[in-house]
Design a protein around this motif. Structure first.
Motif, PDB file in Angstrom:
ATOM      1  N   ARG A  45       0.846  -1.180   0.000  1.00  0.00           N
ATOM      2  CA  ARG A  45       0.000   0.000   0.000  1.00  0.00           C
ATOM      3  C   ARG A  45       0.890   1.241   0.000  1.00  0.00           C
ATOM      4  O   ARG A  45       1.830   1.331   0.784  1.00  0.00           O
ATOM      5  CB  ARG A  45      -0.901  -0.031   1.228  1.00  0.00           C
ATOM      6  CG  ARG A  45      -2.065   0.919   1.186  1.00  0.00           C
ATOM      7  CD  ARG A  45      -3.025   0.633   2.325  1.00  0.00           C
ATOM      8  NE  ARG A  45      -3.701  -0.663   2.170  1.00  0.00           N
ATOM      9  CZ  ARG A  45      -4.705  -1.065   2.939  1.00  0.00           C
ATOM     10  NH1 ARG A  45      -5.147  -0.272   3.909  1.00  0.00           N
ATOM     11  NH2 ARG A  45      -5.258  -2.244   2.750  1.00  0.00           N
ATOM     12  N   GLU A  46       0.575   2.199  -0.880  1.00  0.00           N
ATOM     13  CA  GLU A  46       1.404   3.387  -0.978  1.00  0.00           C
ATOM     14  C   GLU A  46       0.613   4.645  -0.644  1.00  0.00           C
ATOM     15  O   GLU A  46      -0.588   4.743  -0.923  1.00  0.00           O
ATOM     16  CB  GLU A  46       2.017   3.519  -2.380  1.00  0.00           C
ATOM     17  CG  GLU A  46       1.027   3.789  -3.493  1.00  0.00           C
ATOM     18  CD  GLU A  46       1.703   4.179  -4.804  1.00  0.00           C
ATOM     19  OE1 GLU A  46       2.930   4.363  -4.840  1.00  0.00           O
ATOM     20  OE2 GLU A  46       0.964   4.313  -5.800  1.00  0.00           O
ATOM     21  N   PHE A  47       1.314   5.605  -0.078  1.00  0.00           N
ATOM     22  CA  PHE A  47       0.726   6.886   0.293  1.00  0.00           C
ATOM     23  C   PHE A  47       0.388   7.682  -0.962  1.00  0.00           C
ATOM     24  O   PHE A  47       1.167   7.721  -1.912  1.00  0.00           O
ATOM     25  CB  PHE A  47       1.695   7.670   1.170  1.00  0.00           C
ATOM     26  CG  PHE A  47       1.293   9.089   1.401  1.00  0.00           C
ATOM     27  CD1 PHE A  47       1.880  10.121   0.677  1.00  0.00           C
ATOM     28  CD2 PHE A  47       0.325   9.408   2.338  1.00  0.00           C
ATOM     29  CE1 PHE A  47       1.514  11.437   0.893  1.00  0.00           C
ATOM     30  CE2 PHE A  47      -0.058  10.717   2.556  1.00  0.00           C
ATOM     31  CZ  PHE A  47       0.542  11.736   1.835  1.00  0.00           C
ATOM     32  N   VAL A  48      -0.777   8.328  -0.936  1.00  0.00           N
ATOM     33  CA  VAL A  48      -1.203   9.180  -2.043  1.00  0.00           C
ATOM     34  C   VAL A  48      -1.280  10.643  -1.617  1.00  0.00           C
ATOM     35  O   VAL A  48      -0.666  11.513  -2.239  1.00  0.00           O
ATOM     36  CB  VAL A  48      -2.571   8.727  -2.593  1.00  0.00           C
ATOM     37  CG1 VAL A  48      -3.055   9.687  -3.678  1.00  0.00           C
ATOM     38  CG2 VAL A  48      -2.492   7.303  -3.126  1.00  0.00           C
ATOM     39  N   SER A  49      -2.037  10.905  -0.561  1.00  0.00           N
ATOM     40  CA  SER A  49      -2.256  12.289  -0.159  1.00  0.00           C
ATOM     41  C   SER A  49      -2.776  12.331   1.264  1.00  0.00           C
ATOM     42  O   SER A  49      -3.292  11.325   1.778  1.00  0.00           O
ATOM     43  CB  SER A  49      -3.262  12.951  -1.107  1.00  0.00           C
ATOM     44  OG  SER A  49      -3.430  14.315  -0.794  1.00  0.00           O
ATOM     45  N   ALA A  50      -2.633  13.478   1.908  1.00  0.00           N
ATOM     46  CA  ALA A  50      -3.113  13.643   3.270  1.00  0.00           C
ATOM     47  C   ALA A  50      -3.499  15.094   3.523  1.00  0.00           C
ATOM     48  O   ALA A  50      -2.983  16.016   2.871  1.00  0.00           O
ATOM     49  CB  ALA A  50      -2.051  13.207   4.277  1.00  0.00           C
ATOM     50  N   ILE A  51      -4.410  15.266   4.469  1.00  0.00           N
ATOM     51  CA  ILE A  51      -4.794  16.607   4.920  1.00  0.00           C
ATOM     52  C   ILE A  51      -5.047  16.542   6.416  1.00  0.00           C
ATOM     53  O   ILE A  51      -5.681  15.599   6.903  1.00  0.00           O
ATOM     54  CB  ILE A  51      -6.038  17.116   4.152  1.00  0.00           C
ATOM     55  CG1 ILE A  51      -6.356  18.552   4.526  1.00  0.00           C
ATOM     56  CG2 ILE A  51      -7.241  16.200   4.356  1.00  0.00           C
ATOM     57  CD1 ILE A  51      -7.379  19.215   3.589  1.00  0.00           C
ATOM     58  N   SER A  60       1.926  12.649  -2.780  1.00  0.00           N
ATOM     59  CA  SER A  60       3.059  11.904  -3.313  1.00  0.00           C
ATOM     60  C   SER A  60       3.482  12.557  -4.626  1.00  0.00           C
ATOM     61  O   SER A  60       2.690  13.247  -5.283  1.00  0.00           O
ATOM     62  CB  SER A  60       2.668  10.445  -3.558  1.00  0.00           C
ATOM     63  OG  SER A  60       1.721  10.355  -4.618  1.00  0.00           O
ATOM     64  N   ASP A  61       4.715  12.340  -5.004  1.00  0.00           N
ATOM     65  CA  ASP A  61       5.221  12.943  -6.235  1.00  0.00           C
ATOM     66  C   ASP A  61       4.436  12.459  -7.453  1.00  0.00           C
ATOM     67  O   ASP A  61       4.282  13.196  -8.432  1.00  0.00           O
ATOM     68  CB  ASP A  61       6.700  12.607  -6.413  1.00  0.00           C
ATOM     69  CG  ASP A  61       7.584  13.358  -5.434  1.00  0.00           C
ATOM     70  OD1 ASP A  61       8.735  12.931  -5.231  1.00  0.00           O
ATOM     71  OD2 ASP A  61       7.123  14.372  -4.862  1.00  0.00           O
ATOM     72  N   SER A  62       3.925  11.243  -7.382  1.00  0.00           N
ATOM     73  CA  SER A  62       3.249  10.669  -8.540  1.00  0.00           C
ATOM     74  C   SER A  62       1.893  11.307  -8.827  1.00  0.00           C
ATOM     75  O   SER A  62       1.388  11.196  -9.951  1.00  0.00           O
ATOM     76  CB  SER A  62       3.082   9.162  -8.355  1.00  0.00           C
ATOM     77  OG  SER A  62       2.266   8.889  -7.230  1.00  0.00           O
ATOM     78  N   VAL A  63       1.313  11.988  -7.842  1.00  0.00           N
ATOM     79  CA  VAL A  63      -0.014  12.587  -8.058  1.00  0.00           C
ATOM     80  C   VAL A  63       0.003  14.102  -7.931  1.00  0.00           C
ATOM     81  O   VAL A  63      -1.020  14.750  -8.223  1.00  0.00           O
ATOM     82  CB  VAL A  63      -1.051  11.996  -7.084  1.00  0.00           C
ATOM     83  CG1 VAL A  63      -1.052  10.475  -7.154  1.00  0.00           C
ATOM     84  CG2 VAL A  63      -0.835  12.475  -5.663  1.00  0.00           C
ATOM     85  N   LYS A  64       1.114  14.650  -7.507  1.00  0.00           N
ATOM     86  CA  LYS A  64       1.192  16.098  -7.296  1.00  0.00           C
ATOM     87  C   LYS A  64       0.882  16.840  -8.598  1.00  0.00           C
ATOM     88  O   LYS A  64       1.387  16.500  -9.662  1.00  0.00           O
ATOM     89  CB  LYS A  64       2.589  16.464  -6.799  1.00  0.00           C
ATOM     90  CG  LYS A  64       2.696  17.827  -6.146  1.00  0.00           C
ATOM     91  CD  LYS A  64       4.093  18.014  -5.548  1.00  0.00           C
ATOM     92  CE  LYS A  64       4.367  17.036  -4.434  1.00  0.00           C
ATOM     93  NZ  LYS A  64       5.692  17.231  -3.809  1.00  0.00           N
ATOM     94  N   GLY A  65       0.003  17.819  -8.501  1.00  0.00           N
ATOM     95  CA  GLY A  65      -0.391  18.576  -9.685  1.00  0.00           C
ATOM     96  C   GLY A  65      -1.594  18.003 -10.404  1.00  0.00           C
ATOM     97  O   GLY A  65      -2.179  18.663 -11.285  1.00  0.00           O
TER      98      GLY A  65
END
Length: 122
Positions: A45-51, A60-65
């Motif tokens: 399981r990999e991190f995607v985003s958090a608030i 994560s760099d892969s979804v940033k933007g």
């Protein structure tokens, strides 16, 4: 006990968009820090985003933007707007809600949802 439920996944073509929703219920005193993770078969399981509860966000760099995380504190709901999707974004997406209770002095528990599947076709 806190219950966490994700929704909004489904099939989409590459370049398309989806908006995932995560709702927490069961403990009115919780102040939530939210996270999205994703997992594909055979991978960790990999991190995607958090608030966090102050609105600070991480990606994560892969979804940033391409992805935007947001929340509605009064509704105890968190959202993940996903744009410009690629087949590499195909995964089961999991919501994690970290419950903080000020009266207890901090973290009261971590709670995971069952996941919502996102499938991006080329």
């Amino acid at each position: 006990q806190v219950k966490v439920v994700e929704s909004g996944g489904g099939p989409v073509q590459a370049g398309g968009s989806l908006n995932l929703t995560c709702v927490a219920s069961g403990f009115p005193s919780c102040r939530y820090h939210w996270s999205w993770y994703r997992q594909t078969s055979g991978k960790e399981r990999e991190f995607v985003s958090a608030i966090d509860s102050n609105g600070a966000t991480r990606y994560s760099d892969s979804v940033k933007g391409r992805f935007v995380i947001s929340q509605d504190i009064t509704k105890k709901t968190m959202y993940l707007q996903m744009d410009s999707l690629t087949p590499e974004d195909t995964a089961m997406y999991y919501c994690k809600a970290d419950c903080y209770i000020d009266a207890l002095g901090g973290l009261a528990g971590n709670y995971w949802g069952q996941g919502t599947q996102v499938t991006v076709s080329s």
